[in-house]
Design a protein around this motif. Structure first.
Motif, PDB file in Angstrom:
ATOM      1  N   GLY A 286       1.117  -1.203  -0.142  1.00  0.00           N
ATOM      2  CA  GLY A 286       0.520   0.380  -0.265  1.00  0.00           C
ATOM      3  C   GLY A 286       0.765   1.318  -0.314  1.00  0.00           C
ATOM      4  O   GLY A 286       0.507   2.438  -0.023  1.00  0.00           O
ATOM      5  N   ALA A 287       1.884   1.463  -0.053  1.00  0.00           N
ATOM      6  CA  ALA A 287       2.970   2.620   0.407  1.00  0.00           C
ATOM      7  C   ALA A 287       2.972   2.815  -0.825  1.00  0.00           C
ATOM      8  O   ALA A 287       3.306   2.175  -1.784  1.00  0.00           O
ATOM      9  N   VAL A 288       2.986   3.894  -0.844  1.00  0.00           N
ATOM     10  CA  VAL A 288       2.550   5.253  -2.169  1.00  0.00           C
ATOM     11  C   VAL A 288       4.313   6.550  -2.342  1.00  0.00           C
ATOM     12  O   VAL A 288       4.587   6.832  -1.112  1.00  0.00           O
ATOM     13  N   GLY A 289       5.356   5.958  -3.188  1.00  0.00           N
ATOM     14  CA  GLY A 289       6.115   6.688  -2.693  1.00  0.00           C
ATOM     15  C   GLY A 289       7.439   6.910  -1.764  1.00  0.00           C
ATOM     16  O   GLY A 289       6.950   5.385  -1.096  1.00  0.00           O
ATOM     17  N   GLY A 290       8.367   7.520  -1.939  1.00  0.00           N
ATOM     18  CA  GLY A 290       8.873   7.203  -0.788  1.00  0.00           C
ATOM     19  C   GLY A 290      10.590   6.433  -0.841  1.00  0.00           C
ATOM     20  O   GLY A 290      10.465   6.254  -2.331  1.00  0.00           O
ATOM     21  N   VAL A 291      10.927   5.645  -0.091  1.00  0.00           N
ATOM     22  CA  VAL A 291      11.915   4.641  -0.313  1.00  0.00           C
ATOM     23  C   VAL A 291      11.747   3.439   0.365  1.00  0.00           C
ATOM     24  O   VAL A 291      11.453   2.738   1.141  1.00  0.00           O
ATOM     25  N   PRO A 292      11.425   2.597  -0.704  1.00  0.00           N
ATOM     26  CA  PRO A 292      10.733   1.058  -0.336  1.00  0.00           C
ATOM     27  C   PRO A 292      11.759   0.084   0.393  1.00  0.00           C
ATOM     28  O   PRO A 292      12.940   0.673  -0.273  1.00  0.00           O
ATOM     29  N   LEU A 293      11.241  -0.024   1.284  1.00  0.00           N
ATOM     30  CA  LEU A 293      12.876  -0.871   1.935  1.00  0.00           C
ATOM     31  C   LEU A 293      13.136  -2.341   1.613  1.00  0.00           C
ATOM     32  O   LEU A 293      12.595  -2.623   0.811  1.00  0.00           O
ATOM     33  N   LEU A 294      14.342  -2.503   1.598  1.00  0.00           N
ATOM     34  CA  LEU A 294      14.783  -4.008   1.763  1.00  0.00           C
ATOM     35  C   LEU A 294      14.724  -5.430   2.841  1.00  0.00           C
ATOM     36  O   LEU A 294      14.277  -5.096   3.800  1.00  0.00           O
ATOM     37  N   ASP A 295      15.358  -6.570   2.551  1.00  0.00           N
ATOM     38  CA  ASP A 295      15.252  -7.541   2.723  1.00  0.00           C
ATOM     39  C   ASP A 295      14.057  -7.731   3.726  1.00  0.00           C
ATOM     40  O   ASP A 295      13.288  -8.573   3.307  1.00  0.00           O
TER      41      ASP A 295
ATOM     42  N   TYR B 137      -6.985  -1.446  -3.006  1.00  0.00           N
ATOM     43  CA  TYR B 137      -7.207  -0.437  -3.600  1.00  0.00           C
ATOM     44  C   TYR B 137      -6.208  -0.220  -4.609  1.00  0.00           C
ATOM     45  O   TYR B 137      -6.067  -0.653  -6.166  1.00  0.00           O
ATOM     46  N   GLN B 138      -5.040  -0.543  -3.714  1.00  0.00           N
ATOM     47  CA  GLN B 138      -3.845  -0.836  -4.858  1.00  0.00           C
ATOM     48  C   GLN B 138      -3.473  -1.567  -5.986  1.00  0.00           C
ATOM     49  O   GLN B 138      -2.736  -1.675  -6.702  1.00  0.00           O
ATOM     50  N   PHE B 139      -4.402  -3.082  -5.219  1.00  0.00           N
ATOM     51  CA  PHE B 139      -4.851  -4.363  -6.192  1.00  0.00           C
ATOM     52  C   PHE B 139      -5.419  -4.002  -7.407  1.00  0.00           C
ATOM     53  O   PHE B 139      -4.823  -4.504  -8.374  1.00  0.00           O
ATOM     54  N   THR B 140      -6.408  -3.386  -7.027  1.00  0.00           N
ATOM     55  CA  THR B 140      -7.583  -2.740  -8.706  1.00  0.00           C
ATOM     56  C   THR B 140      -6.272  -2.161  -9.135  1.00  0.00           C
ATOM     57  O   THR B 140      -6.357  -1.920 -10.087  1.00  0.00           O
TER      58      THR B 140
END
Length: 536
Positions: free
Chosen positions: A330-339, A356-359
């Motif tokens: 569900g996160a939009v933007g920013g820096v996706p985290l790892l591991d 809604y993200q999946f839609t």
């Protein structure tokens, strides 16, 4: 009357034979204490028995949050339907749920996460089920495995292929949960739920609606209870009218191996220089080449694996913010985290509820997706969901099939074959010893992405490895770029089980990819969006 009960009291509410929906994404949002109590009650009393459990993304991660493994007990579980399952290193003992699946002790299905949320929504609205093209010609299709993970599941089909107005569709019947177990940060005395310390909202609201509208109960696990009337209405994500019982776990982790990080929940913003830039290695070479496929101004989905490093490549190149990253949790933007924190993002612009993200994904509203591969076959199909010799290491598809079903552009990344001994010397790739396991195979073991559907739909499909770049075309897989230092015949053509088509415009991969210094990446600007026609 207080809605606050103990975990043991919550476990006692679940009857034998119930359908139980659990909100979680691995360790993110997992109601672990409540699941533990259910397992302990079964050990003590033999109840509840014969449960069917629904896990739209996954529950538990084997790194301190056991999740579904608390209830992975013979007799307790009859059926399990999950978007994905806990995984672990090949050297470790398989998670208990994988042992049950392998021993045919539970009927197990792997259903795409977005479809699972759709099934909840249809159940809540008392509609018959989900009709979708997501999953056609993949392992989801009943002409292949029909989502079944073992023989016990195959004997009880979950999905049908139907014809509607001359076209093939997949039909998933709505499943009505009798119990929903969801998680939040705070509940007031009436059960209104806020998510201020959570890394995502996930699908708790949809799961609660499905249970409540079908006469079931909703159990919410939270960190704390506050006074009635003390929560801002705009902050409440699940209203108290949908919540029957509250379990408090003041020690619940925010996500895997993370007790609490306010940057994950968007309460603070981390300085950009606090994010680790990938060290120089072959995975970074691949991630850099993937980054060259991007356009500024795009919304781009990320999957687990090498591609998860691409945001860090843009950071290093001074291009952070040129692309908006979107992930299935569900996160939009920013820096996706790892591991262990994958599925969370720091400095996000917004959090979308997962359904809604999946839609958004299923309808191809985004511009590109960056994903991994385990195997590629002659049709361009990709397997990320099953390897028979390492079943508990492959966690299942999650949202992969929802994301790829109609995506306009997909970049798959991975090592060309498994176990090769490779090095980089003077800006060239050196193949010291070939691996024993080829990843370009005649036929993938499990079709997670259908190359045939990709060609039919005109999807733009690219495969990036450390030694070459390939494109899926109607005539087959075309080799378009080769790494400096690599021998075409020995290192590429001979290492594929099927013939690759060599482009008459074959060129060398950018030599800058194979040096430690930044590559001075420049992203072309995405064309200005214009009104598009409506397509099926």
């Amino acid at each position: 009357m207080s809605k606050h009960i103990t975990p043991a009291q919550a476990a006692a509410l679940i009857p034998d034979g119930a359908v139980v929906s659990v909100s979680s994404s691995s360790g993110l949002g997992c109601p672990d204490l409540t699941l533990k109590a259910i397992g302990e009650r079964f050990e003590a009393t033999g109840h509840p028995r014969d449960l069917t459990t629904l896990h739209p993304i996954a529950a538990g991660d084997m790194s301190g949050i056991k999740g579904v493994d608390h209830i992975a007990k013979k007799g307790l579980l009859k059926t399990i339907i999950g978007g994905s399952y806990p995984s672990g290193p090949s050297s470790a003992e398989p998670p208990l749920i994988w042992q049950m699946i392998g021993n045919e002790e539970v009927a197990a299905y792997n259903v795409p996460s977005g479809i699972m949320f759709d099934m909840h929504r249809e159940a809540a609205a008392k509609r018959p089920g989900v009709m979708t093209k997501v999953g056609l010609d993949t392992f989801v299709d009943p002409e292949r495995q029909g989502c079944a993970m073992n023989a016990r599941a195959a004997a009880e089909p979950l999905v049908k292929k139907v014809s509607f107005e001359g076209e093939d569709w997949l039909f998933f019947p709505a499943i009505k949960p009798e119990v929903a177990i969801i998680r939040a940060t705070t509940s007031d005395e009436r059960g209104n739920l806020t998510y201020e310390h959570e890394g995502a909202y996930l699908g708790g609201l949809d799961q609660a609606l499905a249970a409540r509208n079908n006469g079931g109960i909703v159990i919410a696990q939270v960190k704390r209870i506050t006074k009635d009337g003390s929560l801002r209405p705009h902050d409440v994500r699940v209203p108290g009218m949908l919540v029957d019982y509250i379990v408090v776990d003041p020690e619940q982790k925010q996500t895997t191996q993370t007790l609490y990080d306010p940057a994950i929940s968007g309460e603070i913003m981390r300085p950009l220089d606090s994010f680790r830039v990938p060290e120089f290695n072959l995975q970074k070479v691949i991630a850099r080449r993937v980054a060259q496929e991007l356009e500024a101004g795009s919304a781009v989905n990320l999957g687990f694996g090498i591609s998860a490093n691409v945001p860090r490549i843009l950071l290093e190149e001074g291009l952070h913010g040129e692309v908006t990253w979107v992930i299935e949790q569900g996160a939009v933007g920013g820096v996706p985290l790892l591991d262990f924190a994958f599925g969370c993002a720091s400095n996000a612009d917004a959090f979308m509820p997962s359904p809604y993200q999946f839609t958004y994904f299923q309808g191809a509203g985004f511009d590109a997706s960056l994903l991994s591969f385990l195997e590629i076959d002659r049709n361009g199909s990709v397997n990320v969901s099953k390897l028979s010799f390492r079943p508990h290491v492959t966690a299942g598809a999650g949202g992969f099939i929802d994301i790829t079903a109609r995506a306009r552009k997909i970049v798959f990344s991975g090592m060309f074959n498994a176990g090769a001994k490779l090095d980089i010397e003077a800006g060239k790739l050196v193949v010291e010893k070939e691996g024993k396991l080829k990843k370009l195979v005649n036929e993938v073991e499990h079709v997670t992405f259908s190359g045939r559907r990709g060609v039919e739909q005109g999807q733009d499909i690219t495969y990036v490895t450390e030694r070459c770049v390939m494109k899926l075309m109607p005539q087959g897989i075309v080799l378009t770029e080769i790494a400096p230092g690599v021998e075409l015949q020995t290192h590429i053509l001979d290492q594929s089980e099927f013939p690759l088509i060599v482009s008459d415009k074959l060129k060398q991969m950018d030599a800058a990819l194979f040096a430690e210094a930044p590559i001075r990446l420049k992203l072309p600007r995405k064309p200005v969006r214009k009104l598009e026609g409506i397509h099926g």
